[in-house]
Design a protein around this motif. Structure first.
Motif, short mmCIF file in Angstrom:
data_model
loop_
_atom_site.label_atom_id
_atom_site.label_comp_id
_atom_site.label_asym_id
_atom_site.label_seq_id
_atom_site.Cartn_x
_atom_site.Cartn_y
_atom_site.Cartn_z
N GLU A 1 0.82 -1.21 0.00
CA GLU A 1 0.00 0.00 0.00
C GLU A 1 0.86 1.26 0.00
O GLU A 1 1.90 1.34 0.64
N GLY A 2 0.39 2.26 -0.72
CA GLY A 2 1.08 3.54 -0.81
C GLY A 2 1.34 3.96 -2.24
O GLY A 2 1.62 5.13 -2.52
N TYR A 3 1.23 3.01 -3.17
CA TYR A 3 1.50 3.33 -4.58
C TYR A 3 0.33 4.05 -5.23
O TYR A 3 0.48 4.76 -6.23
N GLN A 4 -0.89 3.88 -4.68
CA GLN A 4 -2.11 4.41 -5.31
C GLN A 4 -2.41 5.81 -4.76
O GLN A 4 -2.09 6.14 -3.62
N ALA A 5 -3.07 6.61 -5.62
CA ALA A 5 -3.42 7.97 -5.19
C ALA A 5 -4.41 7.96 -4.04
O ALA A 5 -4.36 8.82 -3.15
N CYS A 6 -5.30 6.95 -4.05
CA CYS A 6 -6.34 6.87 -3.02
C CYS A 6 -6.89 5.45 -3.02
O CYS A 6 -6.85 4.76 -4.06
N ILE A 7 -7.39 5.00 -1.88
CA ILE A 7 -8.04 3.69 -1.83
C ILE A 7 -9.24 3.71 -2.77
O ILE A 7 -10.18 4.48 -2.59
N GLY A 8 -9.20 2.89 -3.80
CA GLY A 8 -10.25 2.86 -4.81
C GLY A 8 -9.76 3.33 -6.17
O GLY A 8 -10.22 2.85 -7.21
N ASP A 9 -8.79 4.27 -6.17
CA ASP A 9 -8.22 4.77 -7.43
C ASP A 9 -6.89 4.05 -7.68
O ASP A 9 -5.80 4.64 -7.60
N TRP A 10 -6.98 2.78 -7.99
CA TRP A 10 -5.80 1.92 -8.03
C TRP A 10 -4.91 2.17 -9.23
O TRP A 10 -3.71 1.84 -9.19
N LEU A 11 -5.42 2.74 -10.28
CA LEU A 11 -4.62 2.95 -11.49
C LEU A 11 -3.97 4.32 -11.54
O LEU A 11 -3.25 4.64 -12.50
N ILE A 12 -4.21 5.15 -10.51
CA ILE A 12 -3.62 6.50 -10.45
C ILE A 12 -2.48 6.46 -9.43
O ILE A 12 -2.70 6.16 -8.26
N PRO A 13 -1.22 6.77 -9.83
CA PRO A 13 -0.10 6.67 -8.89
C PRO A 13 -0.09 7.79 -7.85
O PRO A 13 -0.58 8.90 -8.11
N SER A 14 0.46 7.50 -6.69
CA SER A 14 0.61 8.51 -5.63
C SER A 14 1.92 9.28 -5.84
O SER A 14 2.75 8.92 -6.68
N ASP A 15 2.11 10.32 -5.05
CA ASP A 15 3.34 11.10 -5.12
C ASP A 15 4.55 10.28 -4.70
O ASP A 15 5.68 10.61 -5.08
N GLN A 16 4.31 9.22 -3.90
CA GLN A 16 5.43 8.38 -3.45
C GLN A 16 5.98 7.51 -4.58
O GLN A 16 7.07 6.95 -4.45
N PHE A 17 5.22 7.37 -5.65
CA PHE A 17 5.65 6.55 -6.79
C PHE A 17 5.54 7.38 -8.07
O PHE A 17 4.67 7.15 -8.91
N PRO A 18 6.42 8.37 -8.21
CA PRO A 18 6.28 9.31 -9.34
C PRO A 18 6.44 8.66 -10.71
O PRO A 18 5.89 9.18 -11.69
N SER A 19 7.20 7.56 -10.81
CA SER A 19 7.40 6.91 -12.11
C SER A 19 6.24 6.00 -12.48
O SER A 19 6.14 5.57 -13.64
N GLY A 20 5.38 5.67 -11.51
CA GLY A 20 4.26 4.77 -11.77
C GLY A 20 4.67 3.32 -11.64
O GLY A 20 5.85 2.96 -11.71
N ILE A 21 3.68 2.45 -11.44
CA ILE A 21 3.96 1.03 -11.20
C ILE A 21 4.43 0.33 -12.47
O ILE A 21 5.24 -0.59 -12.40
N LYS A 22 3.97 0.74 -13.61
CA LYS A 22 4.39 0.09 -14.86
C LYS A 22 5.90 0.20 -15.04
O LYS A 22 6.58 -0.78 -15.39
N SER A 23 6.44 1.38 -14.76
CA SER A 23 7.89 1.58 -14.88
C SER A 23 8.65 0.78 -13.83
O SER A 23 9.67 0.15 -14.13
N LEU A 24 8.16 0.79 -12.59
CA LEU A 24 8.82 0.05 -11.52
C LEU A 24 8.76 -1.45 -11.78
O LEU A 24 9.72 -2.18 -11.48
N SER A 25 7.67 -1.93 -12.35
CA SER A 25 7.55 -3.35 -12.67
C SER A 25 8.62 -3.78 -13.67
O SER A 25 9.17 -4.88 -13.57
N LYS A 26 8.93 -2.90 -14.61
CA LYS A 26 9.97 -3.23 -15.58
C LYS A 26 11.32 -3.38 -14.89
O LYS A 26 12.13 -4.25 -15.24
N GLU A 27 11.58 -2.53 -13.89
CA GLU A 27 12.84 -2.65 -13.15
C GLU A 27 12.89 -3.95 -12.35
O GLU A 27 13.95 -4.59 -12.24
#
Length: 575
Positions: free
Chosen positions: A231-257
C-alpha cells in the motif's frame, strides 16, 4: 413435523423444518428448500441438529467467519485463537452473549479418535455449528446465515452441503474432508504450483525504498521469486490505477525494473473498498456502493474497523454488473499493461458484509463470490493471495490464503500466529496455498525481540511451508536473518508440503523432506519445559536443522529432546 436422516457411518440428523429436503450421499447431506413459505430466513436458520455424544472435556476446533478468528478449547471452556473474535469489535458478527459459532467446520478430538462436522460447500450461505441444550440433551445445531433473505428472491433453492466424518488419523480425516469440498469447489491451478517466495515490506513504502531493496535482491537473494509493492502506490483507496506522489514513475515503470532483476512484480490492493476522496466515490456514490436499509451509504467503520486508516471507506456493490466490469478492468490492466504476476487482495472480508445491494435476495457471501469471479476474469493466469478474507466463501477463488492475522514483529504475536497457522496448515495445497505470515526476523522501530521467540517464529515458518514472505528491509538484515532465510529457501526447494500435526496439542509436526531426511518441528506452548520422544523407522543421525550440528553420538531410532517453556526446536534426521 420433523424427520430424521442417517448417514452411512451411523450419525443421525434430525431435520425439524418441513420446508427442507435432505439428500444423503454416504456421509454427506445436501439440503434443498422446497417449501411454499416466503418468510424471511434468519441469520441462525437451522438445517438440522445431531446429538452431542462426546465427552465434555474433548478438544474442539472451528473457524470464525473471517481469517482473524478461530475457536478451540472444550465445550465448557472455549478459547479464542487469533486477534479478533466474531463476537467482539471490530469484527462483531453476532452478540457476545450468544452461543459460540464454529464456522465452516467443527473438529472434535477425543482420546482415540476424531470426528469432523464440516460444510463442504459455500455458494450462498455462511455455514456454522453451535452447541446447545435441546430437550435436556446437548446437541450440535447445523446452521446457515440466510441474512433475512426470502426464498422467492433466491436464485436457487439449493442450500449448502455438510459432511460428518470420523477416524483415528487427523491427516486422513482432513484428506477425506478436503476431497468432498473439492467436489463442490475446484481449487485454482496455483494451489498445486510451487509456493511463491516473496519480498514484501509493510504499507506506506516509496518507490525509492523499493529500488534500494532491489539492489540487495540482486546480491544474495536469488531464490526470491516476487517483489511485492504494498500500500502507498495508489493515489487513493479505490483509485488503483492512479499513482501517488510516493511513486512518481508509476507502477508500470517500476515493474519493468523488477523484471530486469529477474523477479516477478506483485501488487497489493483492497478491491472492494473505496475512500470518499476517490474518483470512484465522487462519480458513483449513488449507484455503485452498498447501503443500509434506509438508503444511506454503509461505511466500513459501521461494521468493522477501518484498517487503521483515518479516512472513511465504503464498499463496492459487486452485484452491480458495472462494478463487476470495473473490477475486471482494474485487474486486467495491472496484469496486461503493468505486468503484475501476483495480487495480494486485502480487506476481502468487507466484500461479504450484509447490506442492501443492486440485486435483491443475494447474501453477502453470494455478492462476495460475484466480485471474486469478476476479479478472476481480470487476473487471468496470475496468482491471487487472499488476505483478511472470509474463508469458506473464498473456496475456489484464490490460489493462496493468509492464515494468520498479525503483521507485528512482537514476541507474543509470534506464538499466537503460530497457533493460528498450525490449526489451518492442513488446508495447504488442498484448498489453497497457506501463507503463514511474514518472516520478520529483525527488530524494527525500537521493538526488542527475544531470541527464543524469533526462533519460535522461524520454526513455525519452517513447519508450515507455503507462501514465504520476507517482511524485513533487505538492506538491514543481519547474519542471523540472512542465514534463516537461506535455510527456509532450502526447505522450500526440497519439499512444498506442510508438516503434519498428529494432534490438536500442536507440539509435534512431522515432514518427510526427501528420501534421506525427515523434519521434526517441536513446539512447547506451556510455561514449563517438556521432554519429547522422537522415533524413526531405522537408526539415523539427528541434527539441529539450523546449525547442522549433530546431536547424537551413535545412530539411533529413538531420540529424546528437551524443549524449554514457550520455545521450539527443529530436528533433521539423516539416513
Amino acid at each position: 413435523m420433523s424427520f430424521s436422516v442417517t448417514l452411512e457411518n451411523g450419525h443421525n440428523l434430525r431435520v425439524r423444518d418441513i420446508n427442507l429436503h435432505a439428500q444423503v450421499d454416504t456421509n454427506e447431506v445436501t439440503f434443498v428448500y422446497q417449501g411454499l413459505s416466503n418468510d424471511p430466513c434468519s441469520s441462525s436458520y437451522v438445517l438440522a441438529i445431531t446429538e452431542f455424544v462426546f465427552d465434555h472435556n474433548a478438544v474442539l476446533l472451528g473457524d470464525g467467519f473471517q481469517m482473524s478468528s478461530q475457536t478451540t478449547g472444550t465445550m465448557d471452556n472455549t478459547e479464542d485463537v487469533g486477534t479478533h473474535s466474531d463476537q467482539s469489535n471490530p469484527y462483531q458478527l453476532y452478540s457476545a452473549s450468544s452461543p459460540k459459532r464454529y464456522y465452516n467446520y467443527l473438529l472434535i478430538e477425543e482420546a482415540t479418535c476424531y470426528t469432523l462436522f464440516g460444510f463442504t460447500s459455500c455458494y450462498r450461505f455462511a455455514g456454522y455449528f453451535e452447541l446447545a441444550e435441546v430437550e435436556q440433551h446437548q446437541w450440535i445445531k447445523i446452521c446457515i446465515d440466510a441474512e433475512e433473505t426470502c426464498p422467492q428472491d433466491w436464485s436457487s433453492n439449493q442450500l449448502e452441503s455438510i459432511a460428518i466424518l470420523e477416524g483415528d488419523s487427523l491427516a486422513e480425516l482432513f484428506a477425506e474432508y478436503t476431497h468432498l469440498v473439492s467436489c463442490h469447489h475446484s481449487e485454482k491451478k496455483g494451489v498445486k504450483k510451487d509456493a511463491p517466495l516473496v519480498w514484501c515490506y509493510p504499507p506506506d513504502v516509496s518507490e525509492s525504498f523499493v529500488k534500494d531493496n532491489l539492489s540487495q535482491i540482486e546480491d544474495g537473494f536469488e531464490s526470491l521469486d516476487y517483489v511485492m509493492i504494498d500500500e502507498g502506490y495508489q493515489a487513493c483507496i479505490g483509485d488503483w490505477l492512479i499513482p501517488s506522489d510516493q511513486f512518481p514513475s508509476g507502477i508500470k515503470s517500476l515493474s519493468k525494473e523488477i523484471k530486469r532483476c529477474g523477479k516477478k512484480p506483485a501488487l497489493w490492493l483492497a478491491p472492494f473498498v473505496v475512500h470518499e476522496e476517490s474518483e470512484v466515490f465522487r462519480h458513483h456514490s449513488d449507484d455503485w456502493l452498498v447501503t443500509h436499509s434506509d438508503g444511506s451509504l454503509l461505511r466500513v467503520e459501521d461494521i468493522a474497523y477501518e484498517g487503521g486508516r483515518s479516512k472513511s471507506g465504503y464498499i463496492l456493490d459487486t452485484t452491480n454488473p458495472d462494478v463487476q466490469e470495473h473490477l475486471t478492468h482494474i485487474l486486467a490492466t495491472m496484469r496486461k499493461e503493468w505486468g503484475i504476476k501476483l495480487f495480494k487482495l486485502d480487506a476481502l472480508f468487507w466484500g461479504s458484509v450484509r447490506g442492501c445491494r443492486h440485486q435483491d435476495g443475494i447474501t453477502g457471501v453470494e455478492a462476495y463470490r460475484l466480485g471474486m469471479e469478476a476479479i478472476n476474469d481480470g487476473v487471468g493466469n496470475a496468482l491471487i493471495l487472499g488476505c483478511n478474507a472470509p474463508l469458506w466463501p473464498s473456496l475456489g477463488m484464490v490460489d493462496a490464503m493468509r492464515v494468520s492475522s498479525s503483521l507485528d514483529s512482537d514476541n507474543k504475536c509470534f506464538i499466537e500466529d503460530a497457533r493460528e497457522a498450525f490449526f489451518r496448515s492442513w488446508q495447504h495445497r488442498r484448498l489453497w496455498q497457506i501463507a503463514p505470515g511474514c518472516a520478520t526476523l529483525i527488530p524494527l522501530q525500537n521493538t526488542p525481540l527475544e531470541q527464543t521467540h524469533v526462533e519460535f517464529h522461524r520454526n513455525a515458518l519452517l513447519a508450515c511451508g507455503g507462501v514465504l514472505m520476507s517482511g524485513d528491509p533487505l538492506t538491514q538484515l543481519d547474519h542471523f536473518a540472512k542465514s534463516t532465510l537461506s535455510r527456509l529457501f532450502v526447505r522450500h526447494k526440497h519439499n512444498q508440503n506442510s508438516a503434519r500435526f498428529s494432534s490438536l496439542s500442536l507440539d509435534h509436526a512431522y515432514l518427510r523432506m526427501n528420501d534421506r531426511n525427515d523434519l521434526h518441528c517441536l513446539f512447547n506452548f506451556h510455561a514449563c519445559k517438556q521432554t519429547m520422544c522422537l522415533t524413526s523407522t531405522m537408526p539415523v543421525d539427528w541434527h539441529d536443522y539450523w546449525s547442522g550440528k549433530k546431536l547424537n553420538v551413535q545412530r539411533t531410532d529413538v531420540f529424546e529432546v528437551e524443549v524449554k517453556a514457550l520455545s521450539s526446536k527443529a530436528i533433521l534426521t539423516k539416513r
